[in-house]
Design a protein around this motif. Structure first.
Motif, PDB file in Angstrom:
ATOM      1  N   PRO A 169       0.779  -1.243   0.000  1.00  0.00           N
ATOM      2  CA  PRO A 169       0.000   0.000   0.000  1.00  0.00           C
ATOM      3  C   PRO A 169       0.804   1.284   0.000  1.00  0.00           C
ATOM      4  CG  PRO A 169      -0.135  -1.124   2.139  1.00  0.00           C
ATOM      5  CD  PRO A 169       0.489  -2.093   1.166  1.00  0.00           C
ATOM      6  N   TYR A 170       1.900   1.335   0.781  1.00  0.00           N
ATOM      7  CA  TYR A 170       2.670   2.589   0.826  1.00  0.00           C
ATOM      8  C   TYR A 170       3.454   2.828  -0.460  1.00  0.00           C
ATOM      9  CZ  TYR A 170       1.545   3.840   5.613  1.00  0.00           C
ATOM     10  OH  TYR A 170       0.874   4.241   6.747  1.00  0.00           O
ATOM     11  N   TRP A 171       4.043   1.772  -1.008  1.00  0.00           N
ATOM     12  CA  TRP A 171       4.738   1.912  -2.289  1.00  0.00           C
ATOM     13  C   TRP A 171       3.743   2.248  -3.393  1.00  0.00           C
ATOM     14  CZ3 TRP A 171       9.630   2.800  -2.409  1.00  0.00           C
ATOM     15  CH2 TRP A 171      10.484   2.235  -1.465  1.00  0.00           C
ATOM     16  N   ASP A 172       2.591   1.576  -3.340  1.00  0.00           N
ATOM     17  CA  ASP A 172       1.543   1.817  -4.323  1.00  0.00           C
ATOM     18  C   ASP A 172       1.076   3.265  -4.251  1.00  0.00           C
ATOM     19  OD1 ASP A 172      -0.390   1.415  -6.234  1.00  0.00           O
ATOM     20  OD2 ASP A 172      -1.696   0.187  -4.979  1.00  0.00           O
ATOM     21  N   SER A 173       0.885   3.751  -3.019  1.00  0.00           N
ATOM     22  CA  SER A 173       0.450   5.132  -2.827  1.00  0.00           C
ATOM     23  C   SER A 173       1.497   6.120  -3.321  1.00  0.00           C
ATOM     24  CB  SER A 173       0.155   5.381  -1.342  1.00  0.00           C
ATOM     25  OG  SER A 173      -0.200   6.734  -1.119  1.00  0.00           O
ATOM     26  N   THR A 174       2.768   5.820  -3.072  1.00  0.00           N
ATOM     27  CA  THR A 174       3.846   6.726  -3.488  1.00  0.00           C
ATOM     28  C   THR A 174       3.865   6.914  -5.000  1.00  0.00           C
ATOM     29  OG1 THR A 174       5.224   6.134  -1.587  1.00  0.00           O
ATOM     30  CG2 THR A 174       6.333   7.115  -3.480  1.00  0.00           C
ATOM     31  N   THR A 175       3.853   5.799  -5.734  1.00  0.00           N
ATOM     32  CA  THR A 175       3.865   5.910  -7.194  1.00  0.00           C
ATOM     33  C   THR A 175       2.576   6.544  -7.711  1.00  0.00           C
ATOM     34  OG1 THR A 175       3.050   3.630  -7.403  1.00  0.00           O
ATOM     35  CG2 THR A 175       5.428   3.959  -7.526  1.00  0.00           C
ATOM     36  N   SER A 176       1.472   6.275  -7.031  1.00  0.00           N
ATOM     37  CA  SER A 176       0.182   6.812  -7.466  1.00  0.00           C
ATOM     38  C   SER A 176       0.132   8.328  -7.349  1.00  0.00           C
ATOM     39  CB  SER A 176      -0.956   6.189  -6.643  1.00  0.00           C
ATOM     40  OG  SER A 176      -1.046   4.805  -6.846  1.00  0.00           O
ATOM     41  N   ILE A 177       0.472   8.841  -6.165  1.00  0.00           N
ATOM     42  CA  ILE A 177       0.373  10.281  -5.941  1.00  0.00           C
ATOM     43  C   ILE A 177       1.446  11.046  -6.726  1.00  0.00           C
ATOM     44  CG2 ILE A 177       0.387  12.113  -4.220  1.00  0.00           C
ATOM     45  CD1 ILE A 177      -2.057  10.256  -4.176  1.00  0.00           C
ATOM     46  N   LEU A 178       2.661  10.492  -6.786  1.00  0.00           N
ATOM     47  CA  LEU A 178       3.694  11.126  -7.610  1.00  0.00           C
ATOM     48  C   LEU A 178       3.250  11.194  -9.069  1.00  0.00           C
ATOM     49  CD1 LEU A 178       7.015   9.541  -6.233  1.00  0.00           C
ATOM     50  CD2 LEU A 178       6.233  11.893  -5.934  1.00  0.00           C
ATOM     51  N   SER A 179       2.549  10.165  -9.510  1.00  0.00           N
ATOM     52  CA  SER A 179       2.072  10.126 -10.893  1.00  0.00           C
ATOM     53  C   SER A 179       0.972  11.142 -11.139  1.00  0.00           C
ATOM     54  CB  SER A 179       1.573   8.713 -11.235  1.00  0.00           C
ATOM     55  OG  SER A 179       2.614   7.776 -11.202  1.00  0.00           O
ATOM     56  N   VAL A 180       0.089  11.325 -10.163  1.00  0.00           N
ATOM     57  CA  VAL A 180      -0.952  12.341 -10.304  1.00  0.00           C
ATOM     58  C   VAL A 180      -0.313  13.719 -10.457  1.00  0.00           C
ATOM     59  CG1 VAL A 180      -2.807  13.554  -9.101  1.00  0.00           C
ATOM     60  CG2 VAL A 180      -2.750  11.063  -9.090  1.00  0.00           C
ATOM     61  N   THR A 181       0.680  13.987  -9.613  1.00  0.00           N
ATOM     62  CA  THR A 181       1.393  15.265  -9.704  1.00  0.00           C
ATOM     63  C   THR A 181       2.081  15.411 -11.052  1.00  0.00           C
ATOM     64  OG1 THR A 181       1.807  15.246  -7.312  1.00  0.00           O
ATOM     65  CG2 THR A 181       3.148  16.733  -8.641  1.00  0.00           C
ATOM     66  N   GLY A 182       2.773  14.351 -11.468  1.00  0.00           N
ATOM     67  CA  GLY A 182       3.458  14.379 -12.755  1.00  0.00           C
ATOM     68  C   GLY A 182       2.489  14.582 -13.908  1.00  0.00           C
ATOM     69  N   MET A 183       1.322  13.935 -13.816  1.00  0.00           N
ATOM     70  CA  MET A 183       0.334  14.034 -14.886  1.00  0.00           C
ATOM     71  C   MET A 183      -0.248  15.443 -14.972  1.00  0.00           C
ATOM     72  SD  MET A 183      -0.820  12.029 -17.186  1.00  0.00           S
ATOM     73  CE  MET A 183      -1.777  12.612 -18.570  1.00  0.00           C
ATOM     74  N   TRP A 184      -0.480  16.070 -13.819  1.00  0.00           N
ATOM     75  CA  TRP A 184      -0.986  17.440 -13.797  1.00  0.00           C
ATOM     76  C   TRP A 184       0.019  18.399 -14.430  1.00  0.00           C
ATOM     77  CZ3 TRP A 184      -4.673  20.784 -13.843  1.00  0.00           C
ATOM     78  CH2 TRP A 184      -4.437  22.103 -13.472  1.00  0.00           C
ATOM     79  N   LEU A 185       1.279  18.246 -14.062  1.00  0.00           N
ATOM     80  CA  LEU A 185       2.319  19.107 -14.620  1.00  0.00           C
ATOM     81  C   LEU A 185       2.481  18.865 -16.120  1.00  0.00           C
ATOM     82  CD1 LEU A 185       4.988  18.816 -11.765  1.00  0.00           C
ATOM     83  CD2 LEU A 185       3.576  20.830 -12.308  1.00  0.00           C
ATOM     84  N   THR A 186       2.296  17.615 -16.534  1.00  0.00           N
ATOM     85  CA  THR A 186       2.363  17.287 -17.965  1.00  0.00           C
ATOM     86  C   THR A 186       1.239  17.978 -18.723  1.00  0.00           C
ATOM     87  OG1 THR A 186       3.363  15.118 -17.537  1.00  0.00           O
ATOM     88  CG2 THR A 186       2.277  15.418 -19.664  1.00  0.00           C
ATOM     89  N   ALA A 187       0.028  17.889 -18.174  1.00  0.00           N
ATOM     90  CA  ALA A 187      -1.125  18.516 -18.824  1.00  0.00           C
ATOM     91  C   ALA A 187      -0.934  20.023 -18.950  1.00  0.00           C
ATOM     92  CB  ALA A 187      -2.403  18.205 -18.043  1.00  0.00           C
ATOM     93  N   ARG A 188      -0.243  20.634 -17.979  1.00  0.00           N
ATOM     94  CA  ARG A 188       0.020  22.067 -18.018  1.00  0.00           C
ATOM     95  C   ARG A 188       1.293  22.404 -18.787  1.00  0.00           C
ATOM     96  NH1 ARG A 188      -4.040  25.311 -17.088  1.00  0.00           N
ATOM     97  NH2 ARG A 188      -2.574  26.920 -16.439  1.00  0.00           N
ATOM     98  N   LYS A 189       1.945  21.377 -19.306  1.00  0.00           N
ATOM     99  CA  LYS A 189       3.156  21.507 -20.111  1.00  0.00           C
ATOM    100  C   LYS A 189       4.292  22.163 -19.327  1.00  0.00           C
ATOM    101  CE  LYS A 189       3.910  21.613 -25.091  1.00  0.00           C
ATOM    102  NZ  LYS A 189       3.479  22.163 -26.403  1.00  0.00           N
ATOM    103  N   ARG A 190       4.476  21.713 -18.076  1.00  0.00           N
ATOM    104  CA  ARG A 190       5.571  22.175 -17.233  1.00  0.00           C
ATOM    105  C   ARG A 190       6.716  21.173 -17.317  1.00  0.00           C
ATOM    106  NH1 ARG A 190       3.171  25.792 -13.531  1.00  0.00           N
ATOM    107  NH2 ARG A 190       1.724  27.019 -14.808  1.00  0.00           N
ATOM    108  N   ILE A 191       7.904  21.649 -17.558  1.00  0.00           N
ATOM    109  CA  ILE A 191       9.043  20.768 -17.766  1.00  0.00           C
ATOM    110  C   ILE A 191       9.383  19.961 -16.511  1.00  0.00           C
ATOM    111  CG2 ILE A 191      10.814  22.458 -17.135  1.00  0.00           C
ATOM    112  CD1 ILE A 191      12.528  21.275 -19.435  1.00  0.00           C
ATOM    113  N   ASP A 192       9.027  20.482 -15.336  1.00  0.00           N
ATOM    114  CA  ASP A 192       9.339  19.737 -14.112  1.00  0.00           C
ATOM    115  C   ASP A 192       8.497  18.476 -13.950  1.00  0.00           C
ATOM    116  OD1 ASP A 192       8.156  22.433 -13.961  1.00  0.00           O
ATOM    117  OD2 ASP A 192       7.330  21.786 -12.047  1.00  0.00           O
TER     118      ASP A 192
END
Length: 212
Positions: free
Chosen positions: A138-161
């Motif tokens: 669960p904790y590893w799953d949560s880590t990749t999940s939430i990091l991915s949500v953040t990454g996906m949001w930044l991707t949608a906004r076209k932020r290089i970070d």
């Protein structure tokens, strides 16, 4: 397990690969390839990858990844519209940008909080739904999940970070999926590690070119 035994399992798995996992592998690779190229084709392939992943992750009891892909579906649609329609101004082309330091710190802090909250939610799922097995990692799953949500949001906004988050997710997911026996998804994320580096360098080059 010995290295030769692991290799034998991978070979055996490759000859019996689930059609859903193989479809997800191809769609995922194409989605990242087009993302590196700044092409809007990244979004339809991303949507296909999400739909296939619903089936794969539920079967593997990776509920965090399953729920994550609901957000992915929404963000893929949002990113597709944002990239093709523009930012609401007369300029229809959305340029690559970098988040401010303040914004990056706020996003990172929110992500850390989200990881712990989501992990607790994952562990509560079996008690909420009868017949649902306990979550795996669960904790590893949560880590990749939430990091991915953040990454996906930044991707949608076209932020290089966004590439910073994807790199960490790819490293972690490669190990998690290998451990769970999802070898083609593990292979997919192993390739993603290199693609994340390539994506960052390509976007950085574009930013440098357009600013001169």
């Amino acid at each position: 397990m010995q290295l030769n035994e692991i290799w034998q399992e991978i070979v055996t798995y490759s000859t019996q690969i689930n059609v859903w996992e193989f479809t997800g592998l191809i769609a995922g690779l194409l989605a990242v390839y087009f993302l590196i190229k700044e092409s809007s084709w990244t979004w339809p392939f991303g949507i296909l990858y999400v739909i296939v992943s619903f089936i794969v992750f539920w079967g593997a009891r990776l509920y965090g990844d399953f729920l994550l892909h609901i957000f992915f579906l929404v963000l893929n649609v949002y990113g597709w519209v944002y990239w093709t329609k523009g930012d609401g101004t007369d300029n229809k082309h959305v340029s690559i940008s970098h988040s401010s330091i303040k914004s990056m710190l706020f996003t990172f802090a929110l992500t850390i909080v989200g990881i712990f909250v989501f992990a607790k939610l994952l562990m509560a799922i079996p008690g909420m739904f009868e017949g649902v097995d306990p979550p795996a990692l669960p904790y590893w799953d949560s880590t990749t999940s939430i990091l991915s949500v953040t990454g996906m949001w930044l991707t949608a906004r076209k932020r290089i970070d966004n590439w910073y988050y994807w790199f960490v997710v790819d490293v972690l997911a490669t190990g998690i999926y290998f451990y769970k026996g999802l070898y083609f998804y593990s292979l997919l994320y192993l390739v993603y590690i290199g693609m994340a580096v390539a994506g960052y360098l390509a976007w950085k080059k574009t930013m440098t070119t357009t600013s001169t």
